[in-house]
Design a protein around this motif. Structure first.
Motif, PDB file in Angstrom:
ATOM      1  N   ARG A  12       0.837  -1.209   0.000  1.00  0.00           N
ATOM      2  CA  ARG A  12       0.000   0.000   0.000  1.00  0.00           C
ATOM      3  C   ARG A  12       0.871   1.257   0.000  1.00  0.00           C
ATOM      4  N   PRO A  13       0.265   2.440  -0.281  1.00  0.00           N
ATOM      5  CA  PRO A  13       1.061   3.682  -0.231  1.00  0.00           C
ATOM      6  C   PRO A  13       1.446   3.987   1.224  1.00  0.00           C
ATOM      7  N   PRO A  14       2.501   4.789   1.447  1.00  0.00           N
ATOM      8  CA  PRO A  14       2.884   5.094   2.841  1.00  0.00           C
ATOM      9  C   PRO A  14       1.781   5.897   3.541  1.00  0.00           C
ATOM     10  N   LEU A  15       1.594   5.646   4.820  1.00  0.00           N
ATOM     11  CA  LEU A  15       0.629   6.432   5.602  1.00  0.00           C
ATOM     12  C   LEU A  15       1.327   7.696   6.104  1.00  0.00           C
ATOM     13  N   GLN A  16       0.499   8.600   6.624  1.00  0.00           N
ATOM     14  CA  GLN A  16       1.013   9.932   6.965  1.00  0.00           C
ATOM     15  C   GLN A  16       2.162   9.890   7.983  1.00  0.00           C
ATOM     16  N   ASN A  17       2.035   9.016   9.002  1.00  0.00           N
ATOM     17  CA  ASN A  17       3.057   9.048  10.062  1.00  0.00           C
ATOM     18  C   ASN A  17       4.225   8.110   9.787  1.00  0.00           C
ATOM     19  N   GLU A  18       4.297   7.576   8.570  1.00  0.00           N
ATOM     20  CA  GLU A  18       5.367   6.611   8.307  1.00  0.00           C
ATOM     21  C   GLU A  18       6.619   7.286   7.742  1.00  0.00           C
ATOM     22  N   ASP A  19       7.754   6.638   7.988  1.00  0.00           N
ATOM     23  CA  ASP A  19       9.023   7.218   7.530  1.00  0.00           C
ATOM     24  C   ASP A  19       9.349   6.739   6.111  1.00  0.00           C
ATOM     25  N   GLU A  20      10.621   6.836   5.732  1.00  0.00           N
ATOM     26  CA  GLU A  20      10.969   6.619   4.331  1.00  0.00           C
ATOM     27  C   GLU A  20      10.708   5.179   3.876  1.00  0.00           C
ATOM     28  N   GLU A  21      10.629   5.019   2.548  1.00  0.00           N
ATOM     29  CA  GLU A  21      10.283   3.706   2.013  1.00  0.00           C
ATOM     30  C   GLU A  21      11.506   2.793   1.981  1.00  0.00           C
ATOM     31  N   ALA A  22      11.298   1.537   2.362  1.00  0.00           N
ATOM     32  CA  ALA A  22      12.416   0.606   2.452  1.00  0.00           C
ATOM     33  C   ALA A  22      12.347  -0.479   1.389  1.00  0.00           C
ATOM     34  N   TRP A  23      11.263  -0.478   0.577  1.00  0.00           N
ATOM     35  CA  TRP A  23      11.077  -1.544  -0.408  1.00  0.00           C
ATOM     36  C   TRP A  23      10.700  -0.950  -1.769  1.00  0.00           C
ATOM     37  N   LYS A  24      11.065  -1.688  -2.798  1.00  0.00           N
ATOM     38  CA  LYS A  24      10.738  -1.215  -4.145  1.00  0.00           C
ATOM     39  C   LYS A  24      10.174  -2.397  -4.944  1.00  0.00           C
ATOM     40  N   ILE A  25       9.163  -2.086  -5.763  1.00  0.00           N
ATOM     41  CA  ILE A  25       8.537  -3.156  -6.552  1.00  0.00           C
ATOM     42  C   ILE A  25       9.012  -3.077  -7.998  1.00  0.00           C
ATOM     43  N   GLN A  26       9.382  -4.247  -8.559  1.00  0.00           N
ATOM     44  CA  GLN A  26       9.672  -4.298 -10.000  1.00  0.00           C
ATOM     45  C   GLN A  26       8.547  -5.096 -10.636  1.00  0.00           C
ATOM     46  N   LYS A  27       7.598  -4.384 -11.205  1.00  0.00           N
ATOM     47  CA  LYS A  27       6.348  -5.020 -11.634  1.00  0.00           C
ATOM     48  C   LYS A  27       6.564  -6.045 -12.742  1.00  0.00           C
ATOM     49  N   GLU A  28       7.467  -5.680 -13.694  1.00  0.00           N
ATOM     50  CA  GLU A  28       7.630  -6.572 -14.847  1.00  0.00           C
ATOM     51  C   GLU A  28       8.056  -7.979 -14.421  1.00  0.00           C
ATOM     52  N   SER A  29       8.899  -8.038 -13.359  1.00  0.00           N
ATOM     53  CA  SER A  29       9.371  -9.370 -12.936  1.00  0.00           C
ATOM     54  C   SER A  29       8.644  -9.865 -11.693  1.00  0.00           C
ATOM     55  N   ASN A  30       7.604  -9.129 -11.249  1.00  0.00           N
ATOM     56  CA  ASN A  30       6.885  -9.501 -10.023  1.00  0.00           C
ATOM     57  C   ASN A  30       7.830  -9.720  -8.847  1.00  0.00           C
ATOM     58  N   THR A  31       8.730  -8.791  -8.732  1.00  0.00           N
ATOM     59  CA  THR A  31       9.766  -8.915  -7.696  1.00  0.00           C
ATOM     60  C   THR A  31       9.692  -7.727  -6.740  1.00  0.00           C
ATOM     61  N   ASN A 810       6.022  13.728  19.495  1.00  0.00           N
ATOM     62  CA  ASN A 810       5.962  12.322  19.125  1.00  0.00           C
ATOM     63  C   ASN A 810       6.892  12.000  17.957  1.00  0.00           C
ATOM     64  N   SER A 811       8.124  12.455  18.127  1.00  0.00           N
ATOM     65  CA  SER A 811       9.147  11.990  17.201  1.00  0.00           C
ATOM     66  C   SER A 811      10.376  11.690  18.046  1.00  0.00           C
ATOM     67  N   GLU A 812      11.488  11.336  17.382  1.00  0.00           N
ATOM     68  CA  GLU A 812      12.647  11.034  18.215  1.00  0.00           C
ATOM     69  C   GLU A 812      13.331  12.334  18.652  1.00  0.00           C
ATOM     70  N   CYS A 813      13.976  12.279  19.812  1.00  0.00           N
ATOM     71  CA  CYS A 813      14.540  13.498  20.375  1.00  0.00           C
ATOM     72  C   CYS A 813      15.879  13.220  21.017  1.00  0.00           C
ATOM     73  N   TYR A 814      16.803  14.134  20.821  1.00  0.00           N
ATOM     74  CA  TYR A 814      18.100  13.976  21.470  1.00  0.00           C
ATOM     75  C   TYR A 814      18.156  14.902  22.666  1.00  0.00           C
ATOM     76  N   LEU A 815      17.915  14.365  23.823  1.00  0.00           N
ATOM     77  CA  LEU A 815      18.179  15.031  25.090  1.00  0.00           C
ATOM     78  C   LEU A 815      17.576  16.416  25.262  1.00  0.00           C
ATOM     79  N   ASN A 816      16.644  16.814  24.412  1.00  0.00           N
ATOM     80  CA  ASN A 816      16.177  18.181  24.615  1.00  0.00           C
ATOM     81  C   ASN A 816      14.885  18.202  25.408  1.00  0.00           C
ATOM     82  N   LEU A 817      14.563  17.079  25.985  1.00  0.00           N
ATOM     83  CA  LEU A 817      13.318  17.044  26.707  1.00  0.00           C
ATOM     84  C   LEU A 817      13.532  17.200  28.191  1.00  0.00           C
ATOM     85  N   GLN A 818      13.249  18.371  28.629  1.00  0.00           N
ATOM     86  CA  GLN A 818      13.356  18.662  30.034  1.00  0.00           C
ATOM     87  C   GLN A 818      11.908  18.697  30.504  1.00  0.00           C
TER      88      GLN A 818
END
Ligand SMILES: Nc1ncnc2c1ncn2[C@@H]1O[C@H](COP(=O)(O)OP(=O)(O)OP(=O)(O)O)[C@@H](O)[C@H]1O
Length: 942
Positions: A12-31, A810-818
Motif C-alpha cells: 500500500r502507499p505510505p501512511l502519513q506518520n510513516e518514515d521513508e520507504e524501504a522496499w521497491k517493486i519491479q512489476k515486470e518481474s513480479n519482484t 511524538n518523534s525522536e529526540c536527542y536530550l532536549n526534553l526537560q
C-alpha cells in the motif's frame, strides 16, 4: 490434481506518520527488493544492510486499485461455480491494508463486494452465506446476535461449526446487507474489546449448491501478523494468537513437504480451513505490506511467510455428497479418534500421579536442606544483633557530639563581659573541647578501620586473604565517608559561629570590631587545625593501605592451594563464621552500593522468599518447569537480596553476593554461577546480562549485535567480559545498556538509532560512552531512556513516537526534553514512562495498550503525550514495567498491578486479559518487584 497455492503481494502507499520507504517493486518481474541502506537517513535496522529480493505470482503496487486485484482473483469464484472449493486469504501486519483490500470503501470497493456482484450475475444455483469470526480461539457467528463460542464437529475429516447460521440469499442486495449486519456485529465487539479487529480472523463463506454436492468460496481476513512473534514460534503457550501460530506451523510443515502430522487440529482456524491449506481447494494468499522503514521487520516477516506458503500444494477434486452409509462410517471413525484421545489422556493422568509422588520426595529433601541451613541462619541472626548494637552506639555518639557543639556555641554567646566576649579561659575550653570532639570522631573512624585491619592483617584462612583484595576499595570508601563526616561537622560549627559573629556585628555595643576579629581568628585556627587533621588522616590511610597491600601480597601466593583445601573442608564452621562476619561488615559500611529504585536496606533482606508468576516459557520462572503460574508461586531459594527479570530469563543475588540465573539458555531452576563472587547488582536485558561487583567492575555477556555488550564488538559473547570500572549502578534493556559511575556520570552503549543513549551521534556504540551528564537515576525502555539529572531535572531521550518521552512530542529526540514533572524516580517500559514524585504518587505517559498506563482506557488518547497521575496509587516506593504490565510497591509493602494479563503476568489467577487500573495483589511484605516480558518476580520478607 495438484495445484500450488498462489501468492500475491500488495504494497500500500505510505501512511502519513510513516518514515521513508524501504522496499521497491519491479512489476515486470513480479519482484520486490529491499532498498539499500542510506547512512544519511534514519534507516534503522541491521537487516537493512542486506539486499532482500522476493518473487511471487503477482505483485501489486500502490497504483493498483482493488478492482485490478479482483481481476486476478476472480478465477477463484469461477472455480467455486464449477464445483470446486476455493479460498482467498489476506495476510499482513496490522494497518497493512487487509481490510481495505477485502472490504474496501465507498469509492474503492474491495474483493468481497466485487465477488458478490459477479456471483449473482453469473450463477443460477442456490447460494447461501455464512460469516464468522475467530477471536481468542472462540468462534462467534457474525450473522446471529449473541451466538458466541460455538462448538465444532468433525464429519469425515471436515470440520463444521454447530448452530451456524447459513443464510440462503437470492440477490446481491441481500448478500451485501448480510455482510453489513456481520460488520456491525464486529464493530460492536470492537468497541467492547480493545484491539479486537487486529486480533480476530473473519471468514466469509459463499456456499454454492450443486446437484450432488456443495462447493465453498472462503474469504478470510486474518488477524494482524505482528501477533505472530517469530521469537515465540516454538511455544504456543506464550503466543498471543494461537490460530496464527498454528497457521504458520501448518504452512511450514506443508512447505517442507511433510504429508503426515500437519497440526490442523491445534487451532480453530486451521481446523475449519483444513481443505484450503494442502487440501481440496484452489487457494490464493494476498500478503499486504507497508512500504515504511519503520515496519521493515514486519514486512520482511510477511514476505518470508509468503515465500514458505508458495511451496504448498493442494490436491483438487470435486467433493461428492456423503451417502448415509458414508456418514455412519465417518461418525464411527470420529468415535475411534475420540477413544484414542481418551486413552492418551489416561496415560497422561497416570504420569501426573506419579509426578505427585516425586513432589513428595522433593518435599522431604527440602526439609532436609532446611535443617542443614538452620545453623547458618542462627549465625546471621547473631551478627544482625551485633550490627544493631553498633548502629545504636554510632547514633548516640553523633547525638552527643552535636549536643556538645551546641553547648560550646551557647557558651560563646554569653554576653557576660561585654568588651571581652570570650574570656581566655572560655577560648581555651572551646579549643580544647573542640579538639576532643574531633578526636572522638577520629577514634570512632579508626575503630571502624581496625575491624578491617585486624581481620585482614591476621589472615587465618584462605577466605580472609581472598577477601583482602575485595576490601581495599571498601576501606577506601569508608575512609572517604569519615572525611566527609569531618567536613560536615566543621561546616556545622563554622556556620553556628558565623551566625554569632553576624549577630554581634549588628549590635556594635556588644562586640567591638577588635574582639570580633579576634573571635574569627579562633575560628580560622580551627580551620587550619582541621586541615592538618585531614592531611594526617590521609597519610595514615595511605600507610594502612600499603600495609594491607603488603599483607595481601604475602598471602595471595598461597591463595589457590588454600582455597582448594577449604573446598575439602566444608565443615569448617569457624571459617564460615569469619566469612559471615566479613560479609556483614562489608554490607554495613559499604555506602556506595546503589541498587535499583529505593532498594530496601540490608536488614530487610536477610530472610527473604522469592515468588514468581506469569509465563513459564524457557523456564524463566525458575520453578523447574515450562508451565505458567497464574498466581504467585514460592520458589525454593532463600536469602536473596536482589532480583532482575530479563525478557526471557531471570537472575538474583543472595546475601552472600552469589549470582543465580535461570530461563532462556539456562536451567529451569535458579543455578548458582560459581565463577562470580561479590556481585552486588545484576541487570538482565533481552538476551544479554550485565553484572556489577563490589569492586565497581561491570561484566557483560549474551547477544551483542547492536553493541549492547559494550565489549568493543558487535558479536555475541558467551564469556563474561569486563567492560567498566568504578561503577555504582547498571541497567540493561532490549538493545541498549547503561551505567552510573562513582562520580554519578551516566554512561550508555548499544543501539542509538533514535538517540536513546542520550549520545549525539546517531549510530550504534559498542563501548560504554560517557554522556557527560551527572545523574541521580536512570532507566532504559525498549527504545527510549529517561534520567534525573543531579539537580533534580527530569530528562527523556530517544524514540517518542508513542508519547513515551512525555513532552507532547511524538518523534525522536536527542536530550532536549526537560520535563516539568518533579520526580524522585522513573521507570521506562516498552513504549511508556512512569514517574514517582516525592509523595509517592505515580504518573504515566506513552502508548495506550492493554491498560499499561494505569488509566481507564476510554479516558485517555491512544498516545498519552504528557505524564498523567494514576488514580488509586499512593505512597509508591518502587515500580517495575514489563512488556505491557506494571507492578508497584507501596510504603506498606503491598503490591499493585495493572496492564496486560494475557499470560497471568499480574498473578491474579483470573482470566481477565488486561487490567486498566491498579489492583492489589495477594502478596504481603514485598520489598522488590521485577517484571520480565510476560513474567514477574517479587522478593518478600519471610
Ligand atoms: N492500497 C491502499 N491504498 C490506500 N490506502 C490504503 C491502502 N491499503 C490500506 N490503506 C489505508 O491504510 C489504513 C490501514 O488499512 P487497513 O485497516 O485495511 O489495515 P488492516 O491490515 O486491515 O489492519 P488491521 O489488522 O488492524 O485490521 C487505512 O486507513 C486504509 O484506508
Amino acid at each position: 490434481m495438484n495445484e500450488a497455492i498462489k501468492i500475491f503481494v500488495r504494497m500500500r502507499p505510505p501512511l502519513q506518520n510513516e518514515d521513508e520507504e524501504a522496499w521497491k517493486i519491479q512489476k515486470e518481474s513480479n519482484t520486490i527488493i529491499s532498498l539499500p541502506r542510506d547512512p544519511q537517513t534514519t534507516r534503522r535496522y541491521a537487516d537493512a544492510f542486506y539486499n532482500y529480493q522476493f518473487t511471487f505470482d503477482k505483485i501489486f503496487s500502490n497504483e493498483d486499485k482493488n478492482e485490478d486485484i479482483y481481476k486476478h482473483c476472480k478465477q477463484l469464484l469461477n472455480y467455486t461455480l464449477q464445483g470446486f472449493n476455493s479460498s482467498l486469504f489476506l495476510y499482513g501486519q496490522t494497518t497493512s491494508g487487509k481490510t481495505y483490500t477485502m472490504l474496501g470503501d465507498q469509492e474503492n470497493p474491495g474483493l468481497l463486494p466485487y465477488t458478490l456482484l459477479d456471483l449473482f450475475k453469473e450463477c443460477q444455483l442456490p447460494i447461501a452465506i455464512s460469516y464468522i469470526e475467530i477471536y481468542n480461539e472462540q468462534i462467534n457467528d457474525l450473522l446471529q446476535q449473541g451466538a458466541t463460542n460455538l462448538k465444532m464437529q468433525d464429519i469425515n475429516g471436515q470440520a463444521f461449526v454447530n448452530q451456524l447460521r447459513i443464510q440462503q440469499v437470492e440477490n446481491f442486495d441481500d448478500a451485501l446487507s448480510l455482510l453489513c449486519d456481520g460488520e456491525e456485529q464486529r464493530m460492536y465487539r470492537e468497541r467492547q474489546i480493545h484491539e479486537h479487529s487486529s486480533r480476530s480472523h473473519t471468514i466469509f463463506q459463499i456456499l454454492v449448491q450443486h446437484e450432488s454436492h456443495t462447493s465453498t468460496l472462503s474469504l478470510i481476513d486474518l488477524a494482524g501478523s505482528e501477533r505472530l512473534n517469530e521469537e515465540d514460534a516454538s511455544d504456543e503457550t506464550a503466543y498471543i494468537n494461537k490460530s496464527l501460530f498454528v497457521l504458520s506451523n501448518v504452512i511450514n510443515k506443508l512447505a517442507e513437504g511433510k504429508k503426515s502430522h500437519i497440526p490442523y487440529r491445534d487451532s480453530k482456524l486451521t481446523r475449519y480451513l483444513q481443505n484450503s491449506l494442502g487440501g481440496n481447494s484452489y487457494t490464493t494468499i494476498i500478503c499486504t505490506l507497508s512500504p515504511a522503514s519503520m515496519n521493515f521487520y514486519q514486512t520482511l516477516s510477511t514476505l518470508r511467510f509468503a515465500q514458505r506458503a508458495k511451496k504448498v500444494e493442494n490436491k483438487i477434486y470435486k467433493q461428492e455428497s456423503l451417502s448415509k452409509s458414508g456418514l455412519i462410517e465417518a461418525l464411527q471413525k470420529e468415535l475411534n479418534d475420540i477413544k484414542i484421545e481418551r486413552d492418551q489422556l489416561k496415560i497422561q493422568l497416570q504420569q501426573q500421579q506419579s509426578n505427585n509422588n516425586f513432589d513428595q520426595i522433593i518435599d522431604v529433601f527440602i526439609q532436609y536442606i532446611a535443617l542443614q541451613v538452620h545453623d547458618k541462619q542462627k549465625f546471621i541472626e547473631d551478627t544482625n544483633i551485633l550490627k544493631d548494637v553498633y548502629n545504636q552506639q554510632h547514633k548516640q555518639l553523633i547525638q552527643s557530639l552535636y549536643n556538645q557543639i551546641m553547648q560550646i556555641c551557647q557558651d560563646c554567646n554569653l554576653p557576660k563581659g561585654l568588651n571581652n566576649p570570650m574570656s581566655n579561659q572560655t577560648q581555651k575550653v572551646f579549643v580544647q573541647q573542640f579538639k576532643e570532639l574531633i578526636n572522638k570522631q577520629l577514634q570512632e573512624e579508626s575503630i571502624f578501620n581496625n575491624v578491617y585491619v585486624q581481620s585482614i592483617l591476621n589472615p587465618q584462612s584462605d577466605f580472609q586473604s581472598y577477601q583482602t583484595q575485595q576490601l581495599m576499595p571498601i576501606l577506601e570508601s569508608a575512609f572517604q565517608e569519615a572525611m566527609n563526616a569531618l567536613q560536615n561537622k566543621l561546616n556545622e560549627i563554622t556556620s553556628v559561629v558565623q551566625n554569632i559573629g553576624e549577630l554581634s556585628y549588628q549590635n556594635q555595643k556588644i562586640f567591638d570590631d577588635k574582639s570580633l576579629k579576634k573571635y574569627f581568628e579562633i575560628v580560622n585556627n580551627e580551620y587550619n587545625w582541621m586541615k592538618q587533621c585531614k592531611l594526617q588522616l590521609n597519610e595514615q590511610f595511605n600507610k594502612k593501605t600499603q600495609v594491607l597491600q603488603q599483607a595481601f601480597n604475602n598471602v595471595s601466593k598461597n591463595l589457590n592451594d588454600s582455597r582448594l583445601n577449604s573446598q575439602n573442608n566444608n565443615n569448617n564452621k569457624q571459617q564460615q563464621q569469619q566469612q559471615q562476619q566479613l560479609q556483614n561488615i562489608t554490607n554495613i559500611i559499604n555506602p556506595n552500593i546503589r541498587q535499583s529504585t529505593n532498594t530496601p536496606k540490608f536488614t530487610e533482606r536477610d530472610k527473604t522468599a522469592l515468588f514468581v508468576w506469569g509465563s513459564g516459557k524457557d523456564g524463566r520462572l525458575g520453578t523447574g518447569s515450562l508451565a505458567s503460574q497464574p498466581i504467585p508461586y514460592k520458589v525454593q531459594i532463600q536469602n536473596l537480596q536482589y532480583i532482575s527479570c530479563g525478557y526471557y530469563h531471570s537472575a538474583a543475588i543472595n546475601i552472600e553476593q552469589q549470582l543465580f540465573i535461570w530461563g532462556k539458555n539456562y536451567d529451569l531452576t535458579p543455578q548458582k554461577q560459581p565463577q562470580f563472587n561479590n556481585i552486588i547488582q545484576v541487570a538482565c536485558g533481552c538476551q544479554h546480562t550485565l553484572i556489577l561487583d563490589s569492586l565497581g567492575q561491570v561484566f557483560s555477556w549474551g547477544i551483542g549485535d547492536e553493541g549492547q555488550l559494550g565489549n568493543e564488538s558487535y558479536f555475541n559473547s558467551d564469556e563474561p567480559v569486563k567492560i567498566l570500572d568504578n561503577i555504582i549502578y547498571i541497567e540493561a534493556s532490549r538493545s541498549h545498556s547503561a551505567a552510573i559511575n562513582k562520580d554519578n556520570l551516566f554512561y550508555s552503549w548499544g543501539s542509538n538509532i533514535d538517540y536513546r543513549l542520550g549520545l549525539e551521534e546517531k549510530k550504534n556504540y559498542n563501548i560504554p560512552t560517557s554522556t557527560g551528564i551527572q545523574v541521580n537515576k536512570i532507566s532504559l525502555g525498549t527504545n527510549h531512556s529517561a534520567f534525573i539529572r543531579q539537580d533534580g531535572i527530569v530528562f527523556t531521550t530517544g524514540n517518542g513516537q508513542q508519547g513515551q518521552l512525555g513532552n507532547k512530542i511524538n518523534s525522536e529526540c536527542y536530550l532536549n526534553l526537560q520535563l516539568d514533572i518533579k520526580a524522585v524516580d522513573l521507570v521506562c517500559g516498552e513504549d511508556i514512562t512512569l514517574f514517582i514524585n516525592n509523595n509517592g504518587d505515580v504518573f504515566s505517559c506513552g502508548k495506550k495498550s492493554n491498560g499499561n498506563l494505569g488509566h481507564l482506557m476510554s479516558t485517555i488518547p491512544a498516545f498519552l503525550q504528557q505524564p498523567k497521575q494514576i488514580e488509586g496509587l499512593q505512597k509508591i516506593k518502587q515500580i517495575s514495567v514489563g512488556k505491557r504490565h506494571c507492578l508497584a510497591i507501596s510504603s506498606n509493602k503491598q503490591v499493585w498491578g495493572w496492564g496486560f494479563n494475557f499470560f497471568d503476568q499480574l498473578g491474579l489467577g483470573d482470566k481477565n486479559r488486561f487490567i486498566e487500573q491498579p489492583i492489589k495483589l495477594d502478596l504481603q511484605d514485598v520489598i522488590q518487584v521485577s517484571c520480565g516480558e510476560y513474567h514477574s518476580l517479587a522478593l518478600c520478607q519471610n
